[in-house]
Design an enzyme around this catalytic site. Structure first.
Site, mmCIF file in Angstrom:
data_model
loop_
_atom_site.group_PDB
_atom_site.id
_atom_site.type_symbol
_atom_site.label_atom_id
_atom_site.label_comp_id
_atom_site.label_asym_id
_atom_site.label_seq_id
_atom_site.Cartn_x
_atom_site.Cartn_y
_atom_site.Cartn_z
ATOM 1 N N ASN A 9 3.295 -0.151 -6.283
ATOM 2 C CA ASN A 9 3.409 0.326 -4.901
ATOM 3 C C ASN A 9 3.587 -0.896 -4.011
ATOM 4 O OD1 ASN A 9 3.196 1.461 -2.398
ATOM 5 N ND2 ASN A 9 1.032 1.994 -2.562
ATOM 6 N N LYS A 11 4.381 -1.004 -0.947
ATOM 7 C CA LYS A 11 4.038 -0.783 0.470
ATOM 8 C C LYS A 11 5.143 -1.371 1.367
ATOM 9 C CE LYS A 11 -0.728 -0.682 -0.984
ATOM 10 N NZ LYS A 11 -2.130 -0.785 -0.686
ATOM 11 N N HIS A 99 -0.946 8.905 0.260
ATOM 12 C CA HIS A 99 -1.664 7.641 0.053
ATOM 13 C C HIS A 99 -2.733 7.491 1.134
ATOM 14 C CE1 HIS A 99 -2.494 3.343 -0.096
ATOM 15 N NE2 HIS A 99 -2.028 3.373 -1.330
ATOM 16 N N GLU A 101 -3.515 5.146 2.953
ATOM 17 C CA GLU A 101 -3.028 4.497 4.189
ATOM 18 C C GLU A 101 -2.287 5.500 5.070
ATOM 19 O OE1 GLU A 101 -1.099 1.267 2.160
ATOM 20 O OE2 GLU A 101 -3.073 0.481 1.599
ATOM 21 N N GLU A 169 -7.619 6.795 -6.064
ATOM 22 C CA GLU A 169 -7.681 5.487 -5.427
ATOM 23 C C GLU A 169 -8.877 5.432 -4.468
ATOM 24 O OE1 GLU A 169 -3.660 3.315 -5.458
ATOM 25 O OE2 GLU A 169 -3.707 4.563 -3.675
ATOM 26 N N GLY A 175 -6.782 -3.084 -1.959
ATOM 27 C CA GLY A 175 -6.489 -4.332 -1.261
ATOM 28 C C GLY A 175 -7.702 -5.209 -0.987
ATOM 29 N N SER A 215 -7.028 -2.498 -6.403
ATOM 30 C CA SER A 215 -7.256 -3.853 -6.929
ATOM 31 C C SER A 215 -7.135 -3.922 -8.451
ATOM 32 C CB SER A 215 -8.616 -4.400 -6.471
ATOM 33 O OG SER A 215 -8.648 -4.500 -5.057
HETATM 34 P P1 PGA Z 1 -3.972 -2.588 -4.357
HETATM 35 O O1 PGA Z 1 -3.296 -1.264 -3.738
HETATM 36 O O2 PGA Z 1 -3.605 -2.649 -5.799
HETATM 37 O O3 PGA Z 1 -3.385 -3.728 -3.555
HETATM 38 O O4 PGA Z 1 -5.442 -2.462 -4.161
HETATM 39 C C1 PGA Z 1 -3.219 -0.086 -4.486
HETATM 40 C C2 PGA Z 1 -2.602 1.020 -3.660
HETATM 41 O O5 PGA Z 1 -2.872 1.078 -2.458
HETATM 42 O O6 PGA Z 1 -1.838 1.829 -4.182
#
Ligand code: PGA
Length: 254
Positions: A9, A11, A99, A101, A169, A175, A215
């Protein structure tokens, strides 16, 4: 039964002009594996503007491309939005839906996520549907309830549960560098699978891919993937580095 599935992903990152070099650096360490896609599905969720170019770059390797979002209506006066039909026209495999976000910054609710997922299904796009609890919810001991509610919305509303991918998630792990432990993740994955089992029996539960995200990186991939209900990952930060993402693939297929 369930082939491992690893989704990058990106982003709102990367640039179109660097796609070629990314794909070269990613595929080089994997060159010794013949027919890699027999053992694992590798998917890139890239920004809208890179979808077509990325598809050109990866199709020779049998890798797939998906979007990161889609609008919940099929067409109309929705300035700035992208519809499932437009994505389908590109020949891509699917899209991420809901997601955290999107839920956090754009107010997406469970009901909206279900609408989006159903529109994807109507147009033969695979919705990769994200769920997960916030830090506060985990600290308050509400993880199970949050997952129960998010899953119930999906189980009641999604028209074809056999064609979705679910990504667990935990928001506190995204992140932050602080991934869930394999045991923490497995506990929630088992809950998700048991809800699928109750809804649609073994044929639904055994065939649905449930990904972990938050992460995830090369160093924790093996342990997470050793758990029976973790079928792959949705990977943000670590997928931006091609060598690291390739290493995650190696950890899974080796
Ligand atoms: P990350 O993000 O691996 O940077 O924690 C995962 C995601 O948001 O899909």
């Amino acid at each position: 039964m369930r082939k491992p599935l690893l989704i990058a992903n990106w982003k709102m990152n990367q640039s179109k002009k660097e796609l070629d070099s990314y794909v070269r650096s990613f595929s080089k360490p994997l060159a010794s594996f013949v027919n890699i896609t027999q053992d694992i599905s590798i998917v890139f969720a890239v920004p809208f503007t890179m979808l077509e170019s990325m598809q050109h770059c990866v199709e020779q390797f049998g890798l797939k491309v998906i979007a990161q979002n889609v609008h919940h209506k099929v067409s109309g006066a929705y300035t700035g939005e992208i519809s499932a039909l437009m994505l389908k026209e590109l020949g891509i495999w699917g899209t991420i839906v809901g997601h955290s976000e999107r839920r956090q910054y754009f107010g997406e609710t469970d009901a909206l996520v279900v609408e989006k997922a159903n529109l994807c299904l109507t147009h033969n796009l695979v919705p990769v549907i994200c769920i997960g609890e916030s830090l506060q919810e985990r600290q308050n001991g509400q993880t199970q309830t949050v997952i129960y509610n998010q899953m119930s919305a999906l189980l009641d509303g999604v028209t074809d549960l056999t064609k979705i991918v679910i990504a667990y998630e935990p928001v506190w792990a995204i992140g932050t560098g602080l991934a869930a432990t394999a045991d923490q993740a497995q506990e929630v994955h088992a809950q998700i699978r048991s809800m699928l089992q109750q809804k649609g029996g073994s044929s639904l539960a055994d065939n649905c891919s449930i990904l972990y995200g938050g992460s995830m990186k090369a160093s924790n991939t093996k342990e997470l993937m050793s758990k029976p209900d973790i079928d792959g990952g949705l990977v943000g930060g670590a997928s931006l580095i091609p060598e690291e993402f390739a290493q995650m693939v190696r950890e899974i297929i080796n």
